[in-house]
Design a protein around this motif. Structure first.
Motif, PDB file in Angstrom:
ATOM      1  N   ILE A 109      12.925  93.995 110.442  1.00 11.87           N
ATOM      2  CA  ILE A 109      13.343  95.374 110.184  1.00 11.87           C
ATOM      3  C   ILE A 109      13.020  96.217 111.405  1.00 11.87           C
ATOM      4  N   ASN A 110      13.960  97.019 111.830  1.00 13.57           N
ATOM      5  CA  ASN A 110      13.701  97.970 112.921  1.00 13.57           C
ATOM      6  C   ASN A 110      12.824  99.093 112.368  1.00 13.57           C
ATOM      7  N   GLN A 111      11.523  98.973 112.574  1.00 17.67           N
ATOM      8  CA  GLN A 111      10.578  99.923 111.997  1.00 17.67           C
ATOM      9  C   GLN A 111      10.707 101.319 112.599  1.00 17.67           C
ATOM     10  N   ALA A 112      11.382 101.439 113.739  1.00 16.66           N
ATOM     11  CA  ALA A 112      11.578 102.743 114.376  1.00 16.66           C
ATOM     12  C   ALA A 112      12.798 103.482 113.831  1.00 16.66           C
ATOM     13  N   ASP A 113      13.557 102.829 112.939  1.00 16.37           N
ATOM     14  CA  ASP A 113      14.758 103.435 112.360  1.00 16.37           C
ATOM     15  C   ASP A 113      14.495 103.708 110.877  1.00 16.37           C
ATOM     16  N   PRO A 114      14.124 104.955 110.522  1.00 12.13           N
ATOM     17  CA  PRO A 114      13.779 105.258 109.127  1.00 12.13           C
ATOM     18  C   PRO A 114      14.899 104.948 108.140  1.00 12.13           C
ATOM     19  N   GLU A 115      16.144 105.184 108.523  1.00 11.32           N
ATOM     20  CA  GLU A 115      17.262 104.934 107.613  1.00 11.32           C
ATOM     21  C   GLU A 115      17.392 103.441 107.328  1.00 11.32           C
ATOM     22  N   GLU A 116      17.308 102.623 108.367  1.00 10.25           N
ATOM     23  CA  GLU A 116      17.376 101.170 108.152  1.00 10.25           C
ATOM     24  C   GLU A 116      16.187 100.693 107.342  1.00 10.25           C
ATOM     25  N   ARG A 117      15.005 101.206 107.666  1.00  7.84           N
ATOM     26  CA  ARG A 117      13.807 100.780 106.951  1.00  7.84           C
ATOM     27  C   ARG A 117      13.925 101.071 105.462  1.00  7.84           C
ATOM     28  N   ASP A 118      14.435 102.263 105.120  1.00  8.73           N
ATOM     29  CA  ASP A 118      14.584 102.624 103.707  1.00  8.73           C
ATOM     30  C   ASP A 118      15.588 101.712 103.005  1.00  8.73           C
ATOM     31  N   CYS A 119      16.683 101.389 103.691  1.00  9.50           N
ATOM     32  CA  CYS A 119      17.706 100.511 103.107  1.00  9.50           C
ATOM     33  C   CYS A 119      17.163  99.101 102.881  1.00  9.50           C
ATOM     34  N   GLN A 120      16.361  98.606 103.821  1.00  9.47           N
ATOM     35  CA  GLN A 120      15.798  97.267 103.693  1.00  9.47           C
ATOM     36  C   GLN A 120      14.730  97.214 102.598  1.00  9.47           C
ATOM     37  N   VAL A 121      13.928  98.271 102.485  1.00 10.37           N
ATOM     38  CA  VAL A 121      12.928  98.334 101.420  1.00 10.37           C
ATOM     39  C   VAL A 121      13.617  98.325 100.052  1.00 10.37           C
ATOM     40  N   ALA A 122      14.784  98.964  99.969  1.00 14.31           N
ATOM     41  CA  ALA A 122      15.518  99.033  98.698  1.00 14.31           C
ATOM     42  C   ALA A 122      15.993  97.661  98.230  1.00 14.31           C
ATOM     43  N   ILE A 123      16.191  96.716  99.155  1.00 16.05           N
ATOM     44  CA  ILE A 123      16.645  95.373  98.764  1.00 16.05           C
ATOM     45  C   ILE A 123      15.530  94.331  98.900  1.00 16.05           C
ATOM     46  N   MET A 124      14.280  94.806  99.017  1.00 17.13           N
ATOM     47  CA  MET A 124      13.159  93.896  99.233  1.00 17.13           C
ATOM     48  C   MET A 124      13.025  92.862  98.117  1.00 17.13           C
ATOM     49  N   SER A 125      13.218  93.295  96.883  1.00 21.47           N
ATOM     50  CA  SER A 125      13.096  92.343  95.775  1.00 21.47           C
ATOM     51  C   SER A 125      14.147  91.238  95.907  1.00 21.47           C
ATOM     52  N   PHE A 126      15.345  91.593  96.369  1.00 17.76           N
ATOM     53  CA  PHE A 126      16.407  90.617  96.572  1.00 17.76           C
ATOM     54  C   PHE A 126      16.025  89.645  97.688  1.00 17.76           C
ATOM     55  N   ILE A 127      15.398  90.178  98.745  1.00 14.46           N
ATOM     56  CA  ILE A 127      14.997  89.345  99.885  1.00 14.46           C
ATOM     57  C   ILE A 127      14.023  88.258  99.439  1.00 14.46           C
ATOM     58  N   TYR A 128      13.038  88.624  98.617  1.00 17.67           N
ATOM     59  CA  TYR A 128      12.039  87.644  98.180  1.00 17.67           C
ATOM     60  C   TYR A 128      12.574  86.721  97.087  1.00 17.67           C
ATOM     61  N   THR A 129      13.494  87.213  96.279  1.00 15.56           N
ATOM     62  CA  THR A 129      14.093  86.361  95.247  1.00 15.56           C
ATOM     63  C   THR A 129      14.991  85.302  95.859  1.00 15.56           C
ATOM     64  N   ARG A 130      15.736  85.670  96.905  1.00 13.33           N
ATOM     65  CA  ARG A 130      16.701  84.751  97.512  1.00 13.33           C
ATOM     66  C   ARG A 130      16.089  83.775  98.510  1.00 13.33           C
ATOM     67  N   ALA A 131      14.826  83.972  98.892  1.00  8.41           N
ATOM     68  CA  ALA A 131      14.188  83.083  99.858  1.00  8.41           C
ATOM     69  C   ALA A 131      14.055  81.668  99.299  1.00  8.41           C
ATOM     70  N   LEU A 132      14.180  80.671 100.158  1.00  4.86           N
ATOM     71  CA  LEU A 132      13.951  79.279  99.753  1.00  4.86           C
ATOM     72  C   LEU A 132      12.539  79.135  99.199  1.00  4.86           C
ATOM     73  N   LEU A 133      11.596  79.766  99.857  1.00  7.13           N
ATOM     74  CA  LEU A 133      10.225  79.835  99.392  1.00  7.13           C
ATOM     75  C   LEU A 133       9.549  81.007 100.079  1.00  7.13           C
ATOM     76  N   VAL A 134       8.416  81.404  99.560  1.00 13.86           N
ATOM     77  CA  VAL A 134       7.592  82.427 100.193  1.00 13.86           C
ATOM     78  C   VAL A 134       6.303  81.764 100.650  1.00 13.86           C
ATOM     79  N   ALA A 135       5.981  81.957 101.931  1.00 17.31           N
ATOM     80  CA  ALA A 135       4.739  81.446 102.500  1.00 17.31           C
ATOM     81  C   ALA A 135       3.750  82.598 102.599  1.00 17.31           C
TER      82      ALA A 135
END
Length: 302
Positions: free
Chosen positions: A122-148
């Motif tokens: 995530i581009n942490q210097a871009d607040p708009e991108e950061r907010d959009c990525q945080v909004a789909i965070m649950s999807f990111i962890y659900t779709r992962a092959l695994l979480v380490a």
């Protein structure tokens, strides 16, 4: 001959240029950690990909800062004092010491490892991108092959000897085989570690990782979950059966199995037990928002 420290490129004052995410669709950037030895440069590529392309990646769950701030004895410090750098799309990119050590330990000597890591992807210097990525965070962890889950590096005595011992552990440990196990033909290579001794289990329970609010979804959403401590690797199912964890789960409400709730170990065990109960109930009606707020109101967030 003593092993050299993991090499890092010279710092670059210029700002890293993120490859843009596709517009109009849910998408992430995937970090590919190239194969290498423990002391080699950490060389990575960062590529945007839409979820419609069904990316295969491992999501990393960790704490940005020192996971063991209560271990103040000089001989028990395991993190370098300042950020390190990886090579990202051919350019130096600064990362926090705890993340750097996670990448070094998880890197395979033969196979590329596709990761999603919030601090890099995530581009942490871009607040708009950061907010959009945080909004789909649950999807990111659900779709992962695994979480380490990176629990931090092991203690190896004096700091001057740490990296050499980490290197030795890495060559003999299970963490470096994780990438190989994701490749179908190499699944038989992966073996999980035995239950840790009491002192190691206590240190892990005292990790600041367990106090973070963000980890609730990171531990409860994925189908497959592994824990990494230095070069050691455990499945979630194994950790949930550790003697110290079972003892804490069976303890009466007035105390926590001879460890006080006020100690970092006792508080960590209480947090682990609470997370296990939440993960076990993740597909039930018990996992309602009000229950989550009640359970994790005291968790820390920054």
């Amino acid at each position: 001959m003593a092993a050299a420290a993991p090499q890092t490129p010279n710092p670059d004052p210029s700002v890293f240029e993120y490859p843009p995410l596709p517009e109009g669709v849910d998408a992430i950037r995937v970090l590919t950690v190239e194969p290498g030895g423990f002391a080699d440069h950490v060389v990575c590529g960062l590529v945007p990909v839409a979820f419609s392309a069904k990316p295969r990646y491992t999501a990393l769950s960790y704490t940005w800062q020192d996971p063991y701030p209560h271990w103040e004895n000089e001989s028990e410090k395991t993190l370098p004092p300042s950020p390190a750098a990886i090579v990202l799309n051919g350019r130096p990119f600064a990362v926090q010491p705890n993340l750097f050590l996670a990448l070094v330990h998880l890197r395979s000597p033969k196979h590329a490892l596709a990761l999603w890591v919030d601090a890099v992807c995530i581009n942490q210097a871009d607040p708009e991108e950061r907010d959009c990525q945080v909004a789909i965070m649950s999807f990111i962890y659900t779709r992962a092959l695994l979480v380490a889950v990176w629990l931090g590096p092991k203690v190896h005595g004096a700091q001057t000897d740490q990296l050499r011992r980490m290197h030795t552990d890495w060559k003999m440990g299970e963490a470096r085989l994780l990438a190989a196990s994701i490749h179908d033909t190499d699944k038989q290579l992966l073996h999980y570690s035995a239950e840790p001794d009491a002192a190691t289990a206590d240190r892990i329970a005292a990790s600041a990782y367990w106090t973070r609010l963000w980890i609730v979804q990171e531990l409860c959403l994925p189908q497959r979950l592994v824990f990494v401590y230095g070069a050691v690797l455990w499945r979630y199912e194994d950790l949930a059966r550790w003697d110290v964890v079972r003892e804490a789960r069976n303890a009466d409400p007035s105390g926590t199995c001879a460890k006080t709730q006020h100690s970092s170990v006792g508080a960590g065990l209480a947090a682990i037990v609470q997370l296990i109960a939440t993960r076990d109930a993740r597909h039930s009606d018990r996992l309602r928002l009000e229950r989550l707020v009640e359970r994790f109101a005291r968790s820390r967030c920054s």
